[in-house]
Design a protein around this motif. Structure first.
Motif, PDB file in Angstrom:
ATOM      1  N   PRO A 139     -21.988  31.396  -7.691  1.00 26.28           N
ATOM      2  CA  PRO A 139     -22.468  30.264  -6.884  1.00 26.28           C
ATOM      3  C   PRO A 139     -23.933  30.464  -6.506  1.00 26.28           C
ATOM      4  O   PRO A 139     -24.312  31.524  -5.995  1.00 26.28           O
ATOM      5  CB  PRO A 139     -21.564  30.319  -5.643  1.00 26.28           C
ATOM      6  CG  PRO A 139     -20.312  30.981  -6.125  1.00 26.28           C
ATOM      7  CD  PRO A 139     -20.760  31.991  -7.145  1.00 26.28           C
ATOM      8  N   GLY A 140     -24.748  29.491  -6.796  1.00 23.59           N
ATOM      9  CA  GLY A 140     -26.177  29.605  -6.539  1.00 23.59           C
ATOM     10  C   GLY A 140     -26.949  30.143  -7.731  1.00 23.59           C
ATOM     11  O   GLY A 140     -28.177  30.163  -7.727  1.00 23.59           O
ATOM     12  N   GLY A 141     -26.223  30.583  -8.760  1.00 19.31           N
ATOM     13  CA  GLY A 141     -26.877  31.081  -9.965  1.00 19.31           C
ATOM     14  C   GLY A 141     -26.892  30.005 -11.029  1.00 19.31           C
ATOM     15  O   GLY A 141     -27.210  28.843 -10.753  1.00 19.31           O
ATOM     16  N   PRO A 259     -33.727  37.334 -10.281  1.00 16.61           N
ATOM     17  CA  PRO A 259     -33.440  38.775 -10.240  1.00 16.61           C
ATOM     18  C   PRO A 259     -31.952  39.113 -10.269  1.00 16.61           C
ATOM     19  O   PRO A 259     -31.549  40.090 -10.895  1.00 16.61           O
ATOM     20  CB  PRO A 259     -34.078  39.220  -8.919  1.00 16.61           C
ATOM     21  CG  PRO A 259     -35.155  38.217  -8.661  1.00 16.61           C
ATOM     22  CD  PRO A 259     -34.616  36.920  -9.181  1.00 16.61           C
ATOM     23  N   VAL A 260     -31.117  38.324  -9.591  1.00 14.83           N
ATOM     24  CA  VAL A 260     -29.685  38.622  -9.565  1.00 14.83           C
ATOM     25  C   VAL A 260     -29.078  38.431 -10.950  1.00 14.83           C
ATOM     26  O   VAL A 260     -28.254  39.234 -11.406  1.00 14.83           O
ATOM     27  CB  VAL A 260     -28.961  37.746  -8.518  1.00 14.83           C
ATOM     28  CG1 VAL A 260     -27.458  38.024  -8.530  1.00 14.83           C
ATOM     29  CG2 VAL A 260     -29.522  38.003  -7.124  1.00 14.83           C
ATOM     30  N   SER A 261     -29.477  37.361 -11.625  1.00 10.68           N
ATOM     31  CA  SER A 261     -28.996  37.144 -12.990  1.00 10.68           C
ATOM     32  C   SER A 261     -29.473  38.260 -13.912  1.00 10.68           C
ATOM     33  O   SER A 261     -28.769  38.661 -14.847  1.00 10.68           O
ATOM     34  CB  SER A 261     -29.479  35.793 -13.520  1.00 10.68           C
ATOM     35  OG  SER A 261     -28.881  34.729 -12.807  1.00 10.68           O
ATOM     36  N   MET A 262     -30.670  38.782 -13.649  1.00  4.70           N
ATOM     37  CA  MET A 262     -31.174  39.902 -14.431  1.00  4.70           C
ATOM     38  C   MET A 262     -30.275  41.125 -14.257  1.00  4.70           C
ATOM     39  O   MET A 262     -30.012  41.860 -15.229  1.00  4.70           O
ATOM     40  CB  MET A 262     -32.598  40.247 -13.996  1.00  4.70           C
ATOM     41  CG  MET A 262     -33.256  41.302 -14.863  1.00  4.70           C
ATOM     42  SD  MET A 262     -33.779  40.664 -16.459  1.00  4.70           S
ATOM     43  CE  MET A 262     -35.279  39.806 -15.993  1.00  4.70           C
ATOM     44  N   ILE A 263     -29.778  41.334 -13.047  1.00  6.79           N
ATOM     45  CA  ILE A 263     -28.846  42.435 -12.803  1.00  6.79           C
ATOM     46  C   ILE A 263     -27.566  42.221 -13.611  1.00  6.79           C
ATOM     47  O   ILE A 263     -27.044  43.146 -14.244  1.00  6.79           O
ATOM     48  CB  ILE A 263     -28.524  42.549 -11.298  1.00  6.79           C
ATOM     49  CG1 ILE A 263     -29.775  42.999 -10.526  1.00  6.79           C
ATOM     50  CG2 ILE A 263     -27.370  43.525 -11.059  1.00  6.79           C
ATOM     51  CD1 ILE A 263     -29.606  42.965  -9.020  1.00  6.79           C
ATOM     52  N   GLY A 264     -27.053  40.986 -13.600  1.00  7.76           N
ATOM     53  CA  GLY A 264     -25.856  40.675 -14.380  1.00  7.76           C
ATOM     54  C   GLY A 264     -26.071  40.929 -15.858  1.00  7.76           C
ATOM     55  O   GLY A 264     -25.201  41.495 -16.540  1.00  7.76           O
TER      56      GLY A 264
END
Length: 296
Positions: A139-141, A259-264
C-alpha cells in the motif's frame, strides 16, 4: 574466455533493455499484440535462419516430445504478451524487479514437473523473494492493478517455459527447440496481432525496426556468450538487468524508483542468488537455450 563471456552477457542485457524501453514507448500508442507480432516476425526468422545453417528445417522439426515443444512455444508467447501488456502501466524498474522472481518460480515448478527435491534453503529463498515482490506492491507503493498481474503472469509463464525447456533438452536438440519456439510463436503472434493492427507512421516503424534489430542482436550475443562459458556461470550476471532498467526508467521516462521498492527489489535479487548458489551446490543443470529471450 569466461571474462569475454561475462562482458558479452552484460552487453546483451543492455541491448535487451533498449528493446524494452522502445517497446514501452510504442505500447503507449499501439496494441501490445501488434508490437509483439512485429517483434516476433524478426525473432522467428532469425531463429529459423540460424537452424537452417546447420541442417534442413524439416529435420529440426522431428521431435521426441512434440507436445512439450508446442507447449514451450505457447508459454513463451504468453510471457511476451503479458510483459508487453505490463509495460503499458508499470515503470521499467519495477517491472524488471517483479519479473526477476522467475528463478524462484523455476525452483517451485521443477518439483512437480521434473521431480526435483528442494531443501529448506531454497524454499526459504523463494518465500523471501515473494516477500520482496510484496514490498514493491505494498500500500502506497506500486498500484496493484492489471499491470502488476500481467507482470506476475509474465514471470510465471517464463518460469514454466524454462522448466519445460529443461525437460525437453534431454530428448531434443537445441535446433529443434529453436524451430518450435519460432514457428509456434510466429503463428500465435500473427493470428492474434492482425486483429489489433493500426497503420504506423515512419517514425514508429523506425522504432519497430529498432526492436527487431535489438532482438536479433541480443539473441546472437547471448548465443556467443554461451559458447564461451556455461550458463550457470553467466546466470548471476542477468541481474544487471535491474539497475539497467532503473537507469533507463530515469533517463528515458523520468521515473525514479522509490527507496522502499528498491529494498524489495534487492530482496528479490538476493533470494534469486541464493537459489542459484544452492542449485550449483546441488549440481542442478542449467539449460543453455539460445531461444531464451533473456527476461526481457
Amino acid at each position: 574466455m569466461v571474462g569475454q563471456a561475462i562482458a558479452i552477457t552484460l552487453v546483451t542485457i543492455v541491448v535487451f533493455g533498449i528493446q524494452d524501453a522502445v517497446s514501452k514507448i510504442l505500447v503507449a500508442t499501439y496494441s501490445p499484440f501488434q508490437i509483439t507480432m512485429m517483434r516476433y516476425w524478426a525473432f522467428a526468422l532469425f531463429a529459423l535462419w540460424l537452424v537452417s545453417r546447420r541442417a534442413p528445417i524439416r529435420h529440426a522439426l522431428r521431435s521426441r516430445a512434440t507436445g512439450w515443444q508446442v507447449l514451450r512455444g505457447v508459454l513463451l508467447m504468453g510471457d511476451i504478451w503479458c510483459f508487453a501488456l505490463a509495460l503499458q502501466t508499470i515503470p521499467l524498474g519495477e517491472l524488471q524487479a517483479i519479473t526477476l522472481v522467475y528463478p524462484l518460480l523455476v525452483t517451485l515448478f521443477a518439483i512437480p514437473i521434473l521431480g526435483e527435491k528442494v531443501g529448506i534453503f531454497r524454499i526459504g529463498a523463494v518465500v523471501a523473494g515473494f516477500a520482496g515482490a510484496m514490498i514493491i506492491v505494498r500500500p502506497g507503493g506500486l498500484p496493484l492493478d492489471w499491470g502488476v498481474l500481467f507482470a506476475v503472469a509474465s514471470a510465471t509463464l517464463y518460469a514454466l517455459y524454462v522448466v519445460v525447456t529443461r525437460k525437453v533438452s534431454h530428448v531434443d536438440s537445441t535446433a529443434t527447440s529453436m524451430v518450435y519456439v519460432g514457428v509456434v510463436g510466429l503463428v500465435l503472434s500473427s493470428a492474434t496481432g492482425v486483429f489489433f493492427w493500426q497503420p504506423m507512421g515512419w517514425n514508429d516503424l523506425a522504432l519497430v525496426a529498432v526492436i527487431m534489430v535489438t532482438g536479433c542482436a541480443g539473441h546472437g550475443l547471448m548465443m556467443l556468450a554461451l559458447s564461451k562459458a556455461p550458463a550457470s556461470t553467466l546466470q548471476p550476471f542477468n541481474y544487471f538487468s535491474l539497475p539497467w532498467a532503473i537507469l533507463l526508467s530515469i533517463f528515458v521516462f523520468g521515473h525514479l524508483i522509490d527507496p522502499v521498492s528498491m529494498i524489495g527489489a534487492g530482496v528479490i535479487v538476493a533470494a534469486g542468488l541464493v537459489v542459484m548458489m544452492r542449485e550449483r551446490m546441488k549440481k542442478v543443470p542449467a539449460v543453455a537455450d539460445p531461444s531464451l529471450p533473456g527476461k526481457e
